[in-house]
Design an enzyme around this catalytic site. Structure first.
Site, short mmCIF file in Angstrom:
data_model
loop_
_atom_site.label_atom_id
_atom_site.label_comp_id
_atom_site.label_asym_id
_atom_site.label_seq_id
_atom_site.Cartn_x
_atom_site.Cartn_y
_atom_site.Cartn_z
N LYS A 35 30.03 37.87 -28.76
CA LYS A 35 29.25 37.06 -29.70
C LYS A 35 28.63 37.95 -30.78
CE LYS A 35 26.42 33.49 -28.28
NZ LYS A 35 25.16 32.96 -27.74
N GLU A 157 20.43 19.23 -32.86
CA GLU A 157 21.75 19.74 -33.21
C GLU A 157 22.32 18.83 -34.29
OE1 GLU A 157 24.30 20.50 -29.87
OE2 GLU A 157 22.67 21.45 -28.78
N ASN A 210 10.59 15.10 -25.61
CA ASN A 210 11.98 14.73 -25.32
C ASN A 210 12.06 13.54 -24.37
OD1 ASN A 210 13.10 16.53 -27.02
ND2 ASN A 210 14.05 17.84 -25.48
N LEU A 252 15.87 4.08 -31.69
CA LEU A 252 16.01 2.78 -31.02
C LEU A 252 17.44 2.28 -31.17
CD1 LEU A 252 12.72 0.81 -31.89
CD2 LEU A 252 13.47 1.58 -29.64
N ALA A 254 20.79 1.44 -29.79
CA ALA A 254 21.46 1.24 -28.50
C ALA A 254 22.88 1.79 -28.60
CB ALA A 254 21.48 -0.24 -28.16
N GLY A 255 23.40 2.26 -27.50
CA GLY A 255 24.75 2.83 -27.51
C GLY A 255 25.23 3.06 -26.10
N GLY A 259 22.98 11.82 -24.40
CA GLY A 259 23.63 12.94 -23.72
C GLY A 259 23.16 14.23 -24.37
N CYS A 262 20.09 18.74 -24.03
CA CYS A 262 18.62 18.70 -23.93
C CYS A 262 18.09 17.52 -23.12
CB CYS A 262 18.01 18.70 -25.32
SG CYS A 262 18.54 20.11 -26.30
N LYS A 265 18.88 17.20 -19.26
CA LYS A 265 18.29 18.35 -18.56
C LYS A 265 16.76 18.26 -18.57
CE LYS A 265 18.09 22.39 -20.95
NZ LYS A 265 16.89 23.19 -21.00
C1 UGA Z 1 16.90 16.54 -28.99
C2 UGA Z 1 15.59 16.22 -29.72
O1 UGA Z 1 15.81 15.16 -30.64
C3 UGA Z 1 15.07 17.46 -30.47
O2 UGA Z 1 13.83 17.17 -31.09
C4 UGA Z 1 14.91 18.60 -29.47
O3 UGA Z 1 14.48 19.80 -30.12
C5 UGA Z 1 16.24 18.88 -28.79
O4 UGA Z 1 16.68 17.67 -28.12
C6 UGA Z 1 16.04 20.00 -27.80
O5 UGA Z 1 15.31 19.82 -26.83
O6 UGA Z 1 16.51 21.12 -28.05
P1 UGA Z 1 19.46 16.78 -29.70
O7 UGA Z 1 19.74 16.77 -28.24
O8 UGA Z 1 20.09 17.84 -30.54
O9 UGA Z 1 17.87 16.87 -29.96
O10 UGA Z 1 19.98 15.41 -30.33
P2 UGA Z 1 19.35 13.97 -30.62
O11 UGA Z 1 19.61 13.64 -32.02
O12 UGA Z 1 17.97 13.84 -30.13
O13 UGA Z 1 20.30 13.05 -29.71
C7 UGA Z 1 20.31 13.13 -28.30
C8 UGA Z 1 21.14 12.02 -27.71
O14 UGA Z 1 20.50 10.74 -27.89
C9 UGA Z 1 22.53 11.88 -28.33
O15 UGA Z 1 23.47 11.67 -27.30
C10 UGA Z 1 22.41 10.66 -29.22
O16 UGA Z 1 23.64 9.98 -29.36
C11 UGA Z 1 21.42 9.82 -28.42
N1 UGA Z 1 20.69 8.82 -29.25
C12 UGA Z 1 19.81 9.24 -30.19
C13 UGA Z 1 20.86 7.47 -29.00
O17 UGA Z 1 21.65 7.05 -28.12
N2 UGA Z 1 20.15 6.56 -29.75
C14 UGA Z 1 19.27 6.96 -30.71
O18 UGA Z 1 18.63 6.08 -31.33
C15 UGA Z 1 19.09 8.33 -30.94
#
Ligand code: UGA
Length: 440
Positions: A35, A157, A210, A252, A254-255, A259, A262, A265
């Protein structure tokens, strides 16, 4: 300021690049020689919009450096960030052995008379700061001066660079004014509100944030089941409740469920932390159950439409856990592909960025065919599943898609398409929490 970041994964690398961008001198440390070689030559091991430019620019400006040596990095830095992985253990609790190892290594290189701030940026259980402090004291030379600070990271991400450059807030947990003043100097250029707490509270904020976001998503997903059973439309319902400022429309959607590396876990970890503290957080167990059930209900919908999944040709669009990333860790899309294969379906998958890693980490069965385009994936398919809402899928020519499919049956796991349009185009369209559109 002179900073170093130990651990050049998602959080470490993006934070390091952003700190360099605002003018700090940053050394990113990693123990993976491959890396390091890649990073030094400007190759970025992850896909994150804007990151490659940022890294290249700051390496060229001599503000961003990479090394394998913690000793060298700590010696040259006033502030030492820890951003190493905190993976889950089988019971959901957090494996803190990487943090402990790094704390011991830092202890070994601290010199008496040279003050250092050790900042924990990894997501860790409350009270980890106390343990890091004790560890450093145990292994450092007498007379060493340091403070341990908690500075959790909230980047998402897919938009990590933007989240870091323009954060909603910066949380700094510090029990020392000396350390706090240095932290304020580091974050001054970002012009974001700084929330100052004690170390324990800052650590708790990360898991609490989270978990709350996952709770919001699960609330919408549970509502989507009620919408399906009653004929209501989840999109209208969440718009209706989300316009109340106290609730807010974000998170909010729905899906298929949340996953990624973060949420799953961190929710498991928070449940374990609460159990260890003797205050079980049963609400979060329900969040986990709703999340599991959301995917299972979706597969049941597929069985309801296709009857038997064995030997059915199914196209899956999307493998990453969300769009704009190549991250396939704990992706619901990947779980879905595995479930479909277990039921004997013939799956062809397409993802704009996630296919390489899905194959490299052997996350999908070898029988899954990988297509070069969304159109190729649906060739002769009896059903199409949309598992990740990439923009590319929103922009496809749906008429061409329909012409390539054996049967125009679409299961939209992210409510990407408009049901009326899908009906007009002649698709049988099933989605989440909205009435199905049949064109028989
Ligand atoms: C999440 C948090 O949003 C960040 O603030 C945090 O820093 C990060 O975890 C971490 O702990 O490092 P991330 O996992 O990158 O960020 O992505 P998100 O955009 O939060 O999405 C997480 C999951 O939720 C995805 O699978 C997404 O599809 C799902 N999601 C999100 C939904 O199903 N519905 C929503 O309305 C929003």
């Amino acid at each position: 300021m002179d900073l170093c970041i130990i651990g050049s994964g998602y959080v470490g690398l993006v934070s390091g690049a952003c700190f360099a961008e605002v003018g700090h001198h940053v050394i990113c440390v990693d123990n993976d020689p491959r890396k390091l070689t890649a990073l030094k030559s400007g190759q970025i091991p992850i896909y994150e919009p804007g990151l490659e430019d940022l890294v290249k620019r700051n390496v060229a400006a001599h503000r961003l450096h990479f090394t394998g040596s913690i000793g060298e990095a700590v010696e040259k830095s006033q502030v030492v960030f820890i951003a190493v992985p905190t993976p889950p253990q089988p019971d959901g609790s957090v494996d803190l052995s990487y943090i402990e190892r790094v704390a011991r290594e830092i202890a070994g290189v601290l010199k008496p008379g040279e003050y250092r701030v050790v900042v924990d940026k990894s997501t860790v259980p409350v009270k980890t700061g106390d343990n890091v402090t004790d560890t450093i004291k145990r292994y450092a030379k007498p007379g060493v001066e340091f403070d341990v600070v908690s500075n959790p990271e909230f980047l998402r991400e897919g938009c990590a660079v933007a989240d870091l450059m323009k954060p909603d807030r910066v949380v700094v947990g510090s029990n020392s004014d000396r350390a706090l003043n240095l932290m304020k100097k580091i974050y001054e250029p970002f012009m974001a509100p700084i929330i100052v707490t004690d170390v324990n509270s800052a650590e708790l904020i990360k898991h609490a944030a989270n978990s709350f976001l996952a709770l919001k998503i699960s609330y919408a997903n549970a509502l989507s089941a009620i919408c399906e059973a009653s004929g209501a439309d989840i999109e209208k319902v969440v718009d209706g409740i989300g316009s109340d400022k106290r609730i807010g429309r974000h998170f909010l959607n729905a899906g298929l469920g949340y996953g990624g590396s973060c949420f799953p876990k961190d929710i498991a970890a928070f449940i374990a932390i609460a159990d260890q503290l003797g205050r079980p957080f049963t609400l979060l167990k329900e969040v986990q159950r709703i999340n599991r059930e959301q995917k299972e209900r979706f597969i049941q919908k597929m069985r309801d439409a296709l009857w038997i999944l064995r030997d059915k040709k199914i196209a899956v669009w999307g493998l990453t856990f969300k769009p704009d990333t190549d991250d396939v860790r704990s992706s619901v899309a990947i779980d879905l592909v595995n479930d479909l294969c277990r039921e004997g379906a013939h799956v062809t998958a397409y993802d704009p960025k996630g296919m390489e890693k899905a194959v490299e980490f052997k996350l999908i069965p070898a029988s899954v065919k990988l297509a070069k385009s969304p159109l190729e994936a649906v060739d002769g398919a009896e059903a199409l599943v949309l598992a990740t809402e990439w923009r590319e899928f929103k922009e496809v020519d749906l008429t061409a898609i329909k012409a390539r499919m054996h049967t125009p049956l679409v299961f939209d796991g992210r409510n990407l398409f408009d049901p009326a349009t899908m009906k007009e185009l002649g698709f049988n369209y099933r989605c989440i929490g909205r009435p199905a559109m049949e064109t028989r």
